[in-house]
Design a protein around this motif. Structure first.
Motif, mmCIF file in Angstrom:
data_model
loop_
_atom_site.group_PDB
_atom_site.id
_atom_site.type_symbol
_atom_site.label_atom_id
_atom_site.label_comp_id
_atom_site.label_asym_id
_atom_site.label_seq_id
_atom_site.Cartn_x
_atom_site.Cartn_y
_atom_site.Cartn_z
ATOM 1 N N ALA A 101 -24.633 -2.373 12.059
ATOM 2 C CA ALA A 101 -25.884 -3.458 11.540
ATOM 3 C C ALA A 101 -25.511 -4.710 12.853
ATOM 4 N N ALA A 102 -26.782 -5.547 12.743
ATOM 5 C CA ALA A 102 -26.684 -6.412 13.790
ATOM 6 C C ALA A 102 -24.970 -6.946 13.350
ATOM 7 N N ASP A 103 -24.356 -7.412 15.174
ATOM 8 C CA ASP A 103 -23.590 -8.477 15.461
ATOM 9 C C ASP A 103 -21.845 -7.563 15.065
ATOM 10 N N GLN A 104 -22.301 -6.848 14.664
ATOM 11 C CA GLN A 104 -21.805 -5.271 14.155
ATOM 12 C C GLN A 104 -20.722 -4.950 15.223
ATOM 13 N N ALA A 105 -19.151 -4.962 15.350
ATOM 14 C CA ALA A 105 -18.612 -5.236 17.133
ATOM 15 C C ALA A 105 -18.757 -3.347 17.638
ATOM 16 N N LEU A 106 -18.779 -3.264 18.330
ATOM 17 C CA LEU A 106 -18.767 -2.057 18.999
ATOM 18 C C LEU A 106 -17.502 -1.967 19.487
ATOM 19 N N PRO A 107 -16.275 -0.649 19.583
ATOM 20 C CA PRO A 107 -16.040 -1.529 20.774
ATOM 21 C C PRO A 107 -15.343 -0.481 21.649
ATOM 22 N N GLU A 108 -14.650 -0.494 22.587
ATOM 23 C CA GLU A 108 -14.222 0.533 23.739
ATOM 24 C C GLU A 108 -13.914 2.041 23.396
ATOM 25 N N GLY A 109 -15.354 3.160 24.152
ATOM 26 C CA GLY A 109 -15.159 4.182 23.464
ATOM 27 C C GLY A 109 -16.236 4.479 22.255
ATOM 28 N N THR A 110 -16.965 3.523 22.396
ATOM 29 C CA THR A 110 -17.950 3.622 21.133
ATOM 30 C C THR A 110 -19.389 4.492 21.895
ATOM 31 N N ARG A 111 -19.569 5.668 21.338
ATOM 32 C CA ARG A 111 -20.960 6.637 22.045
ATOM 33 C C ARG A 111 -22.482 5.734 20.411
ATOM 34 N N LEU A 112 -22.857 5.152 21.193
ATOM 35 C CA LEU A 112 -24.554 5.434 21.425
ATOM 36 C C LEU A 112 -25.591 6.248 20.962
ATOM 37 N N GLN A 113 -26.286 6.581 20.487
ATOM 38 C CA GLN A 113 -27.346 7.638 20.337
ATOM 39 C C GLN A 113 -28.841 7.293 19.829
ATOM 40 N N THR A 114 -29.504 7.110 21.237
ATOM 41 C CA THR A 114 -31.121 6.781 19.709
ATOM 42 C C THR A 114 -32.260 7.751 19.991
ATOM 43 N N GLY A 115 -32.913 7.548 18.484
ATOM 44 C CA GLY A 115 -33.818 8.542 18.282
ATOM 45 C C GLY A 115 -34.783 7.760 19.226
#
Length: 541
Positions: A101-115
């Motif tokens: 969600a908007a303004d959510q914190a993404l800490p070190e080690g987070t993985r992101l994947q887009t479709g």
């Protein structure tokens, strides 16, 4: 000593690569002060002592260097700026992905994947923005604070896809972002660029601002300046920097589009392009991308969006796959209320000149309709411009023969009482022609053969009956020639009428009926018909 103490910690810290930072000691430095400034916690000074094997922490030698290990630097999470479409985030220590969600914190080690329709923009601690494009997978492997306020050292591991970072420049070079792919590393301190990890394991870097240092897994580091790009092969060998394709010329770009189903864009091509990337965003910095597509042609079709003002971005892609310079221009989408459909006349119809009825379908969200009629498509001076409540229809003034165009739009009433007009439907044409005339004169030859004047290509409908009201019909024939013989009919008086079937497709009214007397085939010497015993005229002697 006073001069040495006034030097900020950040200016005395140098990058030590994968190990961390190196701090140059000046008189007055203490491990406690270093821990407070670099690690945000003075109590961690023993960790610095152990990492640097310092025998006496109270006696630091000026000019010596102290390593600030990356592992000790405090982490600073990235934050979600905007997300759209299929986006999944997997936080460290978890296995279940979720939609960020908007303004959510993404800490070190987070993985992101887009479709295939996904997009996310994130903001790093130092103010850098990373725009993650569709079909991309990455890991935020390092998000560490450095000594200078607001500075950071960030590493993104890009497994596949494309990201576009914008890194604010810092005079002391303290901001740092590394993009690592399976075959290369791109390092920056202040620039705007894109990095793509291709399916064939190549790494593509295109720089639109500043300079990027690119190092393949083998070979030396190459500096890629503004306006150039570089490809690193799957084996890690970096190629030579080359000029990017120029930004597309926006002179003939549309200022607005009106299709409620798709965004159909017809944009000028760029010489040397093998493909094009088009994006639609809410902002000119492209941090809020809503639609994106890559096509072989500069003509692109995107899914529709709500009415509003957007930014349209286009750049050409060369034969190596390097994206060129980008052009961004405003684009207004105004598709609602949708226009009606045309009912009559049909497109290309040929009608008799005079007053005509224009009819279109109703639209659920409309309370009013606007119809315009023009000669030759010039709606600057329409022959008819009328608004109508209720039914979508209007009557034209008497039209002389000619070619005409008409168009129609829907209007809806807004909450403030004003009428909001949607786009006009694409204009539809028809022709008005002089109506055909029925034969005015008929010539009778040999008592049973009729002839009348005609224009080339005209056909005719002829009806014959014994009664003036033409009921019942003895003959109802379509003729290709302007002549007809009544010889096959029995003797007697018959009424004949004719109408013209014109090449325009129009049909005239029936002519004034003509009375025709068909003589008997067998006659007595006095000219009277010879009849049989039942009173019928003989057809042959």
């Amino acid at each position: 000593m006073a001069l040495a103490l006034s030097v900020p910690f950040a200016t005395r810290a140098q990058d030590a690569g994968a190990d961390g930072l190196e701090h140059t000691v000046v008189a007055g430095d203490t491990l406690e002060a270093l821990a407070r400034n670099y690690l945000d916690d003075a109590r961690q000074w023993p960790a610095l002592q152990q990492a640097n094997r310092i025998a006496d922490p109270r006696r630091l030698q000026p000019g010596s260097r102290i390593l600030i290990p990356n592992a000790l630097l405090p982490t600073r999470p990235a934050r979600v700026q905007f997300t759209h479409g299929q986006v999944q985030a997997t936080l460290p220590g978890t296995q279940a992905p979720h939609t960020p969600a908007a303004d959510q914190a993404l800490p070190e080690g987070t993985r992101l994947q887009t479709g295939s329709d996904g997009f996310i923009s994130i903001r790093l601690f130092d103010g850098s923005t990373v725009r993650v494009q569709a079909d991309t997978e990455l890991r935020l492997s390092r998000l560490r604070k450095q000594a200078r306020p607001g500075s950071a050292q960030s590493v993104i591991e890009l497994q596949r896809g494309v990201i576009e970072p914008s890194v604010p420049a810092a005079r002391d070079g303290s901001r740092r972002l590394d993009i690592r792919t399976p075959s290369a590393t791109a390092s920056v301190r202040g620039t705007r660029f894109s990095v793509g990890a291709e399916e064939d394991a190549r790494t593509l870097t295109a720089v639109t601002e500043g300079t990027v240092a690119v190092q393949g897994s083998v070979g030396a580091t190459a500096l890629v300046p503004h306006g150039q790009g570089l490809a690193v092969a799957a084996n890690g060998q970096a190629g030579s920097p080359q000029a990017l394709l120029p930004a597309p010329d926006p002179t003939h770009w549309p200022a607005s589009v009106h299709d409620a189903d798709f965004l159909r864009l017809h944009l000028p091509p760029v010489p040397g392009a093998s493909a094009y990337e088009v994006q639609l965003a809410r902002d000119a910095d492209l941090t809020q991308v809503l639609r994106a597509a890559t096509s072989r042609s500069s003509d692109a079709t995107l899914p529709a969006v709500e009415d509003g003002d957007y930014q349209l971005a286009l750049r050409a892609i060369d034969v190596q796959g390097l994206p060129g310079q980008r052009t961004v221009r405003p684009l207004r989408v105004k598709a609602h209320p949708i226009p009606p459909l045309y009912a009559a006349p049909a497109s290309g119809a040929i009608l008799a000149a005079g007053k005509l009825r224009l009819v279109c379908t109703g639209v659920a969200e409309a309370g009013r309709y606007r119809l315009q009629l023009a000669s030759g498509g010039d709606f600057g001076q329409p022959l008819l411009d009328t608004s109508t409540d209720g039914a979508c229809e209007a009557t034209t003034p008497a039209l002389p023969p000619g070619r005409y165009q008409w168009r129609v739009a829907s209007l809806r009433r807004l909450a403030d009482g004003h009428w909001d007009q949607g786009p006009f439907a694409a204009a539809q044409g028809f022709s008005a022609v002089a109506p055909p005339q029925a034969p005015a004169t008929v010539e009778v030859r040999g008592a049973t053969h009729l002839f009348w004047p005609a224009q080339p290509g005209q056909r005719f409908e002829l009806q014959a009956a014994a009664n003036a009201d033409f009921s019942p019909l003895l003959v109802d024939a379509t003729l290709d020639r302007p002549e007809w013989s009544a010889a096959a009919l029995p003797p007697g008086r018959i009424w004949v009428r004719i109408r013209t079937l014109d090449t325009s497709g129009l049909t005239s009214a029936f002519s004034t009926p003509h009375l025709l007397t068909i003589p008997a085939r067998v006659q007595a010497g006095d000219g009277l018909p010879v009849t049989s015993g039942d009173g019928q005229s003989l057809q042959r002697p």
